[in-house]
Scaffold this motif. Structure first.
Motif, mmCIF file in Angstrom:
data_model
loop_
_atom_site.group_PDB
_atom_site.id
_atom_site.type_symbol
_atom_site.label_atom_id
_atom_site.label_comp_id
_atom_site.label_asym_id
_atom_site.label_seq_id
_atom_site.Cartn_x
_atom_site.Cartn_y
_atom_site.Cartn_z
ATOM 1 N N ALA A 1 -8.487 0.035 12.429
ATOM 2 C CA ALA A 1 -9.200 1.149 11.275
ATOM 3 C C ALA A 1 -10.123 1.459 12.072
ATOM 4 C CB ALA A 1 -10.483 0.192 10.368
ATOM 5 N N CYS B 1 1.190 -0.950 -0.243
ATOM 6 C CA CYS B 1 -0.024 -0.416 0.344
ATOM 7 C C CYS B 1 0.865 1.162 0.118
ATOM 8 C CB CYS B 1 -1.114 0.337 1.636
ATOM 9 S SG CYS B 1 -1.786 -1.605 1.191
ATOM 10 N N VAL C 1 -12.494 0.304 -0.704
ATOM 11 C CA VAL C 1 -11.691 1.226 -1.176
ATOM 12 C C VAL C 1 -9.729 0.430 -1.224
ATOM 13 C CG1 VAL C 1 -9.711 2.545 0.101
ATOM 14 C CG2 VAL C 1 -11.553 2.960 1.227
ATOM 15 N N VAL C 2 -9.923 -0.986 -0.563
ATOM 16 C CA VAL C 2 -8.805 -1.847 -1.144
ATOM 17 C C VAL C 2 -9.265 -1.932 -2.494
ATOM 18 C CG1 VAL C 2 -7.852 -4.134 -1.386
ATOM 19 C CG2 VAL C 2 -7.930 -2.917 1.225
ATOM 20 N N LEU D 1 -6.297 -4.077 8.347
ATOM 21 C CA LEU D 1 -6.620 -2.295 8.456
ATOM 22 C C LEU D 1 -8.014 -2.590 9.209
ATOM 23 C CD1 LEU D 1 -6.927 -2.106 4.447
ATOM 24 C CD2 LEU D 1 -5.994 -0.778 6.256
ATOM 25 N N HIS D 2 -8.721 -4.126 9.522
ATOM 26 C CA HIS D 2 -10.098 -3.883 10.370
ATOM 27 C C HIS D 2 -9.322 -3.595 11.514
ATOM 28 C CE1 HIS D 2 -12.738 -6.295 12.571
ATOM 29 N NE2 HIS D 2 -13.121 -6.145 11.301
ATOM 30 N N PRO E 1 -4.610 3.465 8.681
ATOM 31 C CA PRO E 1 -5.878 2.929 8.918
ATOM 32 C C PRO E 1 -7.099 3.295 9.448
ATOM 33 C CG PRO E 1 -3.847 1.610 9.321
ATOM 34 C CD PRO E 1 -3.443 2.356 8.834
ATOM 35 N N GLY F 1 -6.157 -7.306 4.537
ATOM 36 C CA GLY F 1 -7.517 -6.760 5.330
ATOM 37 C C GLY F 1 -7.393 -7.097 6.823
ATOM 38 N N HIS G 1 -9.930 5.492 7.813
ATOM 39 C CA HIS G 1 -11.494 4.884 7.746
ATOM 40 C C HIS G 1 -12.365 3.266 8.627
ATOM 41 C CE1 HIS G 1 -11.804 6.066 3.636
ATOM 42 N NE2 HIS G 1 -11.074 5.875 3.108
ATOM 43 N N GLU H 1 -15.679 0.427 5.916
ATOM 44 C CA GLU H 1 -15.448 1.347 4.504
ATOM 45 C C GLU H 1 -13.645 0.018 3.424
ATOM 46 O OE1 GLU H 1 -16.942 5.395 6.149
ATOM 47 O OE2 GLU H 1 -14.749 4.698 6.341
ATOM 48 N N TRP H 2 -12.863 -0.363 4.487
ATOM 49 C CA TRP H 2 -12.054 -0.485 4.039
ATOM 50 C C TRP H 2 -11.972 -1.183 2.522
ATOM 51 C CZ3 TRP H 2 -7.891 1.987 3.306
ATOM 52 C CH2 TRP H 2 -7.357 3.067 4.575
#
Length: 223
Positions: A215, A163, A183-184, A211-212, A172, A208, A175, A179-180
């Protein structure tokens, strides 16, 4: 005709050398005839730049996806920032990166507008200030690696390596976990269009997960 050729080389910096191609047209370095009607109307610049630069240009997003899509800043973006390429998202650059980008783009637009080239329009000083403020407000929020958590984990390393290829490594927390995914997915499509290798599914799953975990929590602050 020579003025147009020289102006485009100087303003855009990438336009191929042109030579007269007879009445009502010109010939590119590749030998293709380009009619004046097709080049000089509004929208001609975008078509020409797309043909020249292809996947090097912003792909463009749906105007409805812009932050505060009915604001004056969003309106100005749609009017001025789509003349040569697709509509860029404010997250394409950071708040510190946008001033130089906007200054460069506006300088080109003003020079082309002064030469009455291809119907290009340039923003007023007030509009430029409004546009810049909008872009900076909704810009990419870079991750502070000094305080970031989990970058030394497998998921964090996958996130960091993947990224940061096209823009600053995003925070992260800008969002929510909900929402991520969208975006991904959009970033995957951008990578395909730009000719970059798309990560494997296992790498995407790891990204993922990272980010989760980090976030923004729903209902809390953030951009």
């Amino acid at each position: 005709m020579a003025l147009i050729a020289v102006g485009l080389v100087g303003v855009v910096g990438l336009y191929p050398v042109l030579r007269p191609g007879g009445t009502g047209g010109m010939i590119s370095r590749g030998g293709m005839m380009m009619g004046m009607d097709g080049m000089m109307g509004r929208g001609g610049m975008k078509r020409m730049m797309q043909d020249m630069m292809g996947n090097m240009l912003p792909l463009g997003i749906n105007p409805a996806s812009l932050p505060q899509p009915h604001s004056e800043g969003a309106r100005l973006m749609q009017h001025y920032c789509t003349q040569c390429h697709g509509l860029p998202g404010p997250g394409l650059h950071t708040a510190t990166g946008w001033p130089a980008v906007v200054a460069r783009m506006v300088a080109r637009e003003r020079m082309m507008s002064d030469q009455d080239m291809m119907g290009i329009q340039a923003p007023s000083a007030k509009e430029q200030a409004t546009l810049l403020a909008y872009l900076q407000k909704h810009a990419q929020i870079p991750l502070n690696k000094a305080t970031a958590k989990g970058l030394d984990t497998p998921a964090g390393r996958a996130f960091s390596a993947t990224c940061s290829q096209c823009h600053a490594l995003p925070d992260p927390a800008q969002h929510t976990a909900a929402e991520w995914p969208a975006v991904v997915l959009r970033m995957q499509r951008n990578m395909v269009a730009m000719g970059k290798p798309v990560p494997s599914q296992s790498t995407l799953d790891a990204i993922g997960t990272y980010l989760h975990k980090y976030a923004k929590q729903p209902g809390k602050g953030g951009s």
